[in-house]
Write a protein that holds these residues in place. Structure first.
Motif, PDB file in Angstrom:
ATOM      1  N   MET A   1       0.826  -1.197   0.000  1.00  0.00           N
ATOM      2  CA  MET A   1       0.000   0.000   0.000  1.00  0.00           C
ATOM      3  C   MET A   1       0.867   1.256   0.000  1.00  0.00           C
ATOM      4  N   ARG A   2       1.978   1.205   0.709  1.00  0.00           N
ATOM      5  CA  ARG A   2       2.869   2.371   0.747  1.00  0.00           C
ATOM      6  C   ARG A   2       3.444   2.666  -0.641  1.00  0.00           C
ATOM      7  N   ILE A   3       3.803   1.616  -1.370  1.00  0.00           N
ATOM      8  CA  ILE A   3       4.351   1.804  -2.714  1.00  0.00           C
ATOM      9  C   ILE A   3       3.269   2.312  -3.666  1.00  0.00           C
ATOM     10  N   ALA A   4       2.067   1.729  -3.569  1.00  0.00           N
ATOM     11  CA  ALA A   4       0.991   2.097  -4.490  1.00  0.00           C
ATOM     12  C   ALA A   4       0.421   3.486  -4.204  1.00  0.00           C
ATOM     13  N   PHE A   5       0.372   3.845  -2.923  1.00  0.00           N
ATOM     14  CA  PHE A   5      -0.249   5.113  -2.527  1.00  0.00           C
ATOM     15  C   PHE A   5       0.676   5.851  -1.555  1.00  0.00           C
TER      16      PHE A   5
ATOM     17  N   GLU B   1       3.636   9.846   5.005  1.00  0.00           N
ATOM     18  CA  GLU B   1       4.465  11.005   4.692  1.00  0.00           C
ATOM     19  C   GLU B   1       5.702  10.961   5.591  1.00  0.00           C
ATOM     20  N   ALA B   2       6.787  10.456   5.047  1.00  0.00           N
ATOM     21  CA  ALA B   2       7.976  10.148   5.847  1.00  0.00           C
ATOM     22  C   ALA B   2       8.557  11.383   6.524  1.00  0.00           C
ATOM     23  N   ASP B   3       8.591  12.519   5.836  1.00  0.00           N
ATOM     24  CA  ASP B   3       9.194  13.710   6.429  1.00  0.00           C
ATOM     25  C   ASP B   3       8.412  14.183   7.647  1.00  0.00           C
ATOM     26  N   ILE B   4       7.088  14.175   7.515  1.00  0.00           N
ATOM     27  CA  ILE B   4       6.258  14.563   8.656  1.00  0.00           C
ATOM     28  C   ILE B   4       6.436  13.568   9.796  1.00  0.00           C
ATOM     29  N   PHE B   5       6.450  12.292   9.450  1.00  0.00           N
ATOM     30  CA  PHE B   5       6.637  11.273  10.478  1.00  0.00           C
ATOM     31  C   PHE B   5       7.946  11.478  11.229  1.00  0.00           C
ATOM     32  N   CYS B   6       9.039  11.706  10.503  1.00  0.00           N
ATOM     33  CA  CYS B   6      10.345  11.863  11.145  1.00  0.00           C
ATOM     34  C   CYS B   6      10.365  13.053  12.095  1.00  0.00           C
TER      35      CYS B   6
ATOM     36  N   SER C   1       7.927  -3.117  28.283  1.00  0.00           N
ATOM     37  CA  SER C   1       7.959  -2.234  27.121  1.00  0.00           C
ATOM     38  C   SER C   1       6.531  -1.827  26.776  1.00  0.00           C
ATOM     39  N   HIS C   2       6.350  -1.161  25.598  1.00  0.00           N
ATOM     40  CA  HIS C   2       5.040  -0.671  25.181  1.00  0.00           C
ATOM     41  C   HIS C   2       4.423  -1.455  24.029  1.00  0.00           C
ATOM     42  N   ASP C   3       5.248  -1.903  23.050  1.00  0.00           N
ATOM     43  CA  ASP C   3       4.750  -2.463  21.789  1.00  0.00           C
ATOM     44  C   ASP C   3       3.814  -1.459  21.116  1.00  0.00           C
ATOM     45  N   TYR C   4       4.280  -0.218  20.997  1.00  0.00           N
ATOM     46  CA  TYR C   4       3.424   0.841  20.459  1.00  0.00           C
ATOM     47  C   TYR C   4       4.114   1.508  19.281  1.00  0.00           C
ATOM     48  N   PRO C   5       3.686   1.202  18.049  1.00  0.00           N
ATOM     49  CA  PRO C   5       4.336   1.833  16.897  1.00  0.00           C
ATOM     50  C   PRO C   5       4.113   3.341  16.886  1.00  0.00           C
ATOM     51  N   LEU C   6       5.126   4.085  16.525  1.00  0.00           N
ATOM     52  CA  LEU C   6       4.958   5.524  16.350  1.00  0.00           C
ATOM     53  C   LEU C   6       4.135   5.833  15.105  1.00  0.00           C
ATOM     54  N   PHE C   7       4.080   4.891  14.161  1.00  0.00           N
ATOM     55  CA  PHE C   7       3.160   4.989  13.024  1.00  0.00           C
ATOM     56  C   PHE C   7       2.636   3.600  12.713  1.00  0.00           C
ATOM     57  N   TYR C   8       1.364   3.481  12.464  1.00  0.00           N
ATOM     58  CA  TYR C   8       0.808   2.231  11.967  1.00  0.00           C
ATOM     59  C   TYR C   8      -0.375   2.558  11.082  1.00  0.00           C
ATOM     60  N   ASP C   9      -0.642   1.699  10.115  1.00  0.00           N
ATOM     61  CA  ASP C   9      -1.703   1.976   9.158  1.00  0.00           C
ATOM     62  C   ASP C   9      -2.932   1.104   9.365  1.00  0.00           C
ATOM     63  N   TRP C  10      -3.042   0.525  10.558  1.00  0.00           N
ATOM     64  CA  TRP C  10      -4.246  -0.218  10.902  1.00  0.00           C
ATOM     65  C   TRP C  10      -4.906   0.484  12.087  1.00  0.00           C
ATOM     66  N   GLY C  11      -6.217   0.355  12.192  1.00  0.00           N
ATOM     67  CA  GLY C  11      -6.934   1.046  13.260  1.00  0.00           C
ATOM     68  C   GLY C  11      -7.264   2.475  12.877  1.00  0.00           C
TER      69      GLY C  11
ATOM     70  N   GLN D   1      -0.146   9.970  13.163  1.00  0.00           N
ATOM     71  CA  GLN D   1       0.571  10.620  12.069  1.00  0.00           C
ATOM     72  C   GLN D   1      -0.390  11.041  10.967  1.00  0.00           C
ATOM     73  N   ILE D   2      -1.389  10.213  10.682  1.00  0.00           N
ATOM     74  CA  ILE D   2      -2.374  10.573   9.667  1.00  0.00           C
ATOM     75  C   ILE D   2      -3.282  11.685  10.191  1.00  0.00           C
ATOM     76  N   GLU D   3      -3.702  11.572  11.454  1.00  0.00           N
ATOM     77  CA  GLU D   3      -4.585  12.571  12.040  1.00  0.00           C
ATOM     78  C   GLU D   3      -3.743  13.757  12.510  1.00  0.00           C
ATOM     79  N   LYS D   4      -3.364  14.600  11.563  1.00  0.00           N
ATOM     80  CA  LYS D   4      -2.414  15.691  11.849  1.00  0.00           C
ATOM     81  C   LYS D   4      -3.006  16.772  12.748  1.00  0.00           C
ATOM     82  N   SER D   5      -4.335  16.726  12.957  1.00  0.00           N
ATOM     83  CA  SER D   5      -4.944  17.717  13.838  1.00  0.00           C
ATOM     84  C   SER D   5      -4.597  17.463  15.301  1.00  0.00           C
TER      85      SER D   5
END
Length: 317
Positions: free
Chosen positions: A33-37, A42-47, A253-263, A268-272
């Motif tokens: 999905m990352r390659i297709a869309f 948005e890697a720069d925003i994520f970083c 530990s947390h097992d908490y991704p700083l970015f994930y595309d499920w849920g 990161q997507i919800e920039k508000s």
């Protein structure tokens, strides 16, 4: 000088691990999905946002994480290295396959897959020369299917040859850890180098102790999780296990991704959502859980065992 461990930015001595979270993720996403869309990530925003969160955690003492993102779960070595270089956070990362029922696996012998893991562990990933320091494997709701057994066998073969630690994903309620131990031990893996993951999700401490009696570490690795047990229950179980004499086999530990595309709560997507209001990040344990453990009577020496000594011993074995 002791044993050397590969990180994203070069080898370190095991004594340099310091304050370590042993089950984390920078990014967990679907590569296709990352390659297709490309707009989905948005890697720069994520970083930029990740840098803020990581530096906040490092202000609370964090020096190292173990990123357990599998090859088929969105692992991006160059992105992780970029973040590690920007922040100074030492990062050990993994080879291995997640529990996904991959269509290319049937018909492949476990030895074939093990050779791929060994190639990464000895030569590096994707021509970068950057080497993983651990192997990740997983069993989930599908249970021990033939594909899962093949991947676990491949993990065991590679771990037995390279002597690197193995971290597992499990569903605690299904007690996957016991059979994972059996399958890995059949391939010659020293169970003292195995971390059975996500057992902090259960109140069945007899099960957790059974895993540790066989020598393995256990991961109480979902502090801050909104599902499953509450933090209060997780803390109570941690303290009970310590009372029972198992402090030297527990990793938190947390097992908490700083970015994930499920849920639906992807920060990161919800920039508000202002980054300073992110609830967990990597700061939750050092900023909230550790102070609570002190209030509940753990000494600094005991906290150091959990956060510094145990990760170091795992890599020394």
């Amino acid at each position: 000088m002791g044993k050397k461990i590969p990180t994203l930015t070069g080898e370190i001595d095991v004594s340099e691990l310091g304050y370590t979270l042993t089950h984390e993720h920078y990014v967990s996403l679907d590569w296709s999905m990352r390659i297709a869309f490309p707009q989905l990530f948005e890697a720069d925003i994520f970083c930029e946002r990740a840098e803020y969160l990581i530096k906040k955690a490092m202000e609370n003492g964090l020096t190292t994480i173990v990123d357990l993102t599998c090859i088929n779960n969105g692992r991006d070595v160059e992105l992780m290295k970029r973040i590690s270089e920007r922040t100074g956070l030492q990062t050990v990362f993994s080879t291995g396959l997640y529990f996904n029922e991959e269509p290319w696996v049937p018909g492949r012998p476990a030895e074939f897959i093990a050779d791929l893991f060994i190639q990464e562990l000895t030569e590096g990933v994707q021509g970068t020369g950057i080497r993983p320091g651990v192997i990740k494997c997983a069993t989930d709701k599908y249970g021990f299917s033939e594909i899962n057994k093949t991947i676990l066998k491949a993990t065991g073969i590679a771990a037995s040859e390279t002597k690197v630690p193995v971290f597992t994903h499990t569903v605690a309620a299904m007690k996957h850890g016991l059979q994972q131990q059996e399958l890995l031990e059949q391939e010659g893996v020293d169970l003292r180098r195995v971390v059975i993951g996500h057992v902090g999700d259960t109140n069945d401490l007899d099960y957790v102790e059974e895993l540790m009696k066989r020598g393995s570490f256990v991961g109480l690795d979902r502090f801050g999780s909104e599902g499953g047990l509450t933090d209060e229950e997780r803390i109570n179980n941690l303290l009970k296990l310590i009372e029972h004499g198992y402090i030297h086999q527990i990793l938190i530990s947390h097992d908490y991704p700083l970015f994930y595309d499920w849920g639906s709560n992807n920060w990161q997507i919800e920039k508000s959502i202002p980054v300073e209001k992110v609830r967990v990040g990597f700061s939750y344990i050092p900023g909230r859980i550790v102070p609570e453990l002190r209030k509940r009577g753990l000494s600094q020496a005991e906290i150091d065992i959990l956060m510094i000594e145990n990760p170091r011993r795992l890599f020394e074995i």
